[in-house]
Scaffold this active site. Sequence first.
Site, short mmCIF file in Angstrom:
data_model
loop_
_atom_site.label_atom_id
_atom_site.label_comp_id
_atom_site.label_asym_id
_atom_site.label_seq_id
_atom_site.Cartn_x
_atom_site.Cartn_y
_atom_site.Cartn_z
CB ILE A 78 1.59 -4.33 5.67
CG1 ILE A 78 1.68 -2.80 5.65
CG2 ILE A 78 1.33 -4.84 7.09
CD1 ILE A 78 0.40 -2.10 6.10
N PRO A 79 3.92 -7.11 5.60
CG PRO A 79 5.91 -7.69 6.65
CD PRO A 79 5.03 -6.52 6.32
CB CYS A 80 -0.33 -10.18 6.34
SG CYS A 80 -0.79 -10.06 4.61
CG HIS A 81 4.33 -12.69 3.09
ND1 HIS A 81 4.26 -11.32 2.88
CD2 HIS A 81 5.65 -13.00 3.08
CE1 HIS A 81 5.48 -10.84 2.74
NE2 HIS A 81 6.34 -11.84 2.86
#
Length: 161
Positions: free
Chosen positions: A114-117
């Site tokens: 889950i690409p929170c970056h």
Amino acid sequence: MPQLSLHTPVGDLTLSEEDGAIVAVDWGWGRDQTETPLLVEAREQLQAYFDGERLDFDLPLAPRGTAYRQKVWAALCRIPAGATRTYGDIAREAGGSARSVGGANGRNPIPILIPCHRVVAGTGIGGYSGGDGLPTKHYLLDLEARALQARARRGQRPARG
């Protein structure tokens, strides 16, 4: 809960599975190692991601969190690899404020998948709570940019996976 760890350029990661879905990615090496088909597939997809061969993931994810956090995390999954959105952009999509989106990002139990970056501040890079913090966020964003550039040089469409 079955867990499987792997070495990556951003440190050791441990994947956790429950009821046929990935429920966590934690920094560090897990004590117990169990190779389930799902965990092996997740490890292979992450290794391909870090090798620049894969940009997105095709895995069942089941992050635990409030209904609001679930909305934020779903919005994060719609950010294309190599792109970024601001906390405000996500707040407009999922509701809440930029601050509440930042809180949901910080509680993301499945970072990278889950690409929170890919979420940045309106005035700069913002923060990152995973790995070594901002150097890890920069690394992940640069990795995706390099992978997209390599695909473009090879004449490949920037498709998923």
